[in-house]
Design a protein around this motif. Structure first.
Motif, PDB file in Angstrom:
ATOM      1  N   LEU A 122       2.193   1.871  -3.406  1.00 42.68           N
ATOM      2  CA  LEU A 122       1.170   2.443  -4.284  1.00 42.68           C
ATOM      3  C   LEU A 122       0.909   3.909  -3.940  1.00 42.68           C
ATOM      4  N   TRP A 123       0.866   4.154  -2.655  1.00 38.50           N
ATOM      5  CA  TRP A 123       0.574   5.522  -2.206  1.00 38.50           C
ATOM      6  C   TRP A 123       1.620   6.495  -2.739  1.00 38.50           C
TER       7      TRP A 123
ATOM      8  N   ALA B  60      -7.361  -4.244  -1.119  1.00 39.22           N
ATOM      9  CA  ALA B  60      -8.395  -4.070  -0.096  1.00 39.22           C
ATOM     10  C   ALA B  60      -9.406  -5.206  -0.160  1.00 39.22           C
TER      11      ALA B  60
ATOM     12  N   VAL C 169      -4.952  -0.998  -5.780  1.00 40.71           N
ATOM     13  CA  VAL C 169      -5.321  -0.711  -4.393  1.00 40.71           C
ATOM     14  C   VAL C 169      -6.610  -1.425  -4.044  1.00 40.71           C
ATOM     15  N   LYS C 170      -7.539  -1.342  -4.944  1.00 41.09           N
ATOM     16  CA  LYS C 170      -8.840  -1.971  -4.701  1.00 41.09           C
ATOM     17  C   LYS C 170      -8.682  -3.485  -4.547  1.00 41.09           C
TER      18      LYS C 170
ATOM     19  N   GLN D  50       3.024   7.861  -8.067  1.00 43.23           N
ATOM     20  CA  GLN D  50       2.047   8.727  -8.739  1.00 43.23           C
ATOM     21  C   GLN D  50       1.368   8.030  -9.921  1.00 43.23           C
TER      22      GLN D  50
ATOM     23  N   ARG E 167       0.379   4.953 -10.028  1.00 50.71           N
ATOM     24  CA  ARG E 167      -0.354   3.741  -9.616  1.00 50.71           C
ATOM     25  C   ARG E 167      -1.696   3.681 -10.333  1.00 50.71           C
ATOM     26  N   SER E 168      -2.286   2.490 -10.328  1.00 47.13           N
ATOM     27  CA  SER E 168      -3.674   2.381 -10.756  1.00 47.13           C
ATOM     28  C   SER E 168      -4.502   2.080  -9.513  1.00 47.13           C
ATOM     29  N   SER E 169      -5.646   2.705  -9.421  1.00 51.68           N
ATOM     30  CA  SER E 169      -6.491   2.467  -8.242  1.00 51.68           C
ATOM     31  C   SER E 169      -6.965   1.012  -8.230  1.00 51.68           C
ATOM     32  N   ARG E 170      -6.848   0.359  -9.384  1.00 51.66           N
ATOM     33  CA  ARG E 170      -7.246  -1.050  -9.461  1.00 51.66           C
ATOM     34  C   ARG E 170      -6.447  -1.902  -8.464  1.00 51.66           C
TER      35      ARG E 170
ATOM     36  N   LEU F   3       0.831  -1.211   0.000  1.00 53.71           N
ATOM     37  CA  LEU F   3       0.000   0.000   0.000  1.00 53.71           C
ATOM     38  C   LEU F   3       0.862   1.256   0.000  1.00 53.71           C
TER      39      LEU F   3
END
Lengths: 157, 157
Positions: free
Chosen positions: B72-73, B87, B83-84, B76, B78-81, B69
DNA sequence: CTTGACCTTCCCATGATGGGAAGGTCTAGA
DNA sequence: TCTAGACCTTCCCATCATGGGAAGGTCAAG
């Protein structure tokens, strides 16, 4: 009375040999009798005890709780009240942990719901983790603390 | 840029000093700069990172997951995919554990319900733990095993 | 006698956290 | 300038339940 080595006791009880030795070492089960060459020997009663332990572990009881349960089990003059109390207290622990985990899960589910999950970097999950409300800088001074919250400038190097 | 010692960083981030050093040791956060005398020095960005870690721990993410995480954070592009996905996988783990615990809880609740909880020793909870269905003596032989399930008689002592 | 399954003890590792010792550093105040 | 004491450092150990693996001894069967 069937006597056997640790391997067979393990097979029959479902507790592996490593753990049987461990349970002996920490005093959960009695030290086994030994052959002349040092091999541990067990009988059906021992296996029964190990199964009891295994079952209790399967229900999530801690070793400490199992020690108590074993004591009650082997005590003919026990009161079922004690046993029930132990079980109830375990249920309470479970409830507490389930509640915490569900809370976390709901928070996460909420965040996930709002995350696009595509190629773009924008992500409310990361945004939430990065939020600043985790600090303790509430202005409430710690006891016996002169310097902890003082913002003194420092010479570096 | 406010610079500070580990104690203040701990206060401001909610991660105690012991854990900050630990996180550094295991590579979760970057090694801190040091003063000439060896004191670690942190700035507001470091504190922000620690808060992120703290928040993620509060949501039950493992150190490994938090490492991802954090990556990813700080990326810049990153894909929100990603992260999702992280989670969601954590939510699944939570679900699994919650399910297991609830199953245990229901079993226990059932047993407790049938236990008198008085001065008498009779107790379905203990009876259930003592039940014999925990063994592996199913007659299915282990691979590469000649002696494991053989019932050889033994000379004791 | 050899094979190899089985046993022994001992040490180490996990994951996240913390306690505590021994010793060095820093700042405020006398 | 000295001192008190808050703060920092590293290092080792403990938790809880479990297991991996090494080094070496025992046993039964072929």
């Amino acid at each position: 009375m069937h006597e056997m080595n640790i391997g067979q006791a393990a097979s029959q009880s479902g507790v592996n040999a490593k753990m049987i030795r461990h349970y002996e070492a920490i005093g959960l089960i009695k030290p086994a009798k030994r052959t002349g060459s040092g091999y541990r020997i067990y009988n059906d009663i021992d296996v029964h005890t190990m199964r009891f332990v295994k079952q209790a572990r399967n229900l999530g009881f801690s070793i400490g709780q199992i020690k108590a349960l074993l004591g009650l089990w082997q005590n003919q003059r026990r009161s079922s009240r004690k046993v029930k109390e132990l079980a109830l207290s375990h249920i309470q622990e479970l409830d507490e942990r389930i509640r915490e985990m569900q809370e976390i899960k709901h928070t996460l589910a909420h965040l996930v719901h709002h995350c696009h999950g595509d190629d773009r970097p924008d992500c409310p999950i990361l945004d939430s983790l990065a939020q600043a409300h985790a600090g303790k800088q509430t202005g409430i001074p710690k006891k016996n603390s002169k310097r902890n919250l003082t913002h003194y400038t420092r010479r570096i190097g």
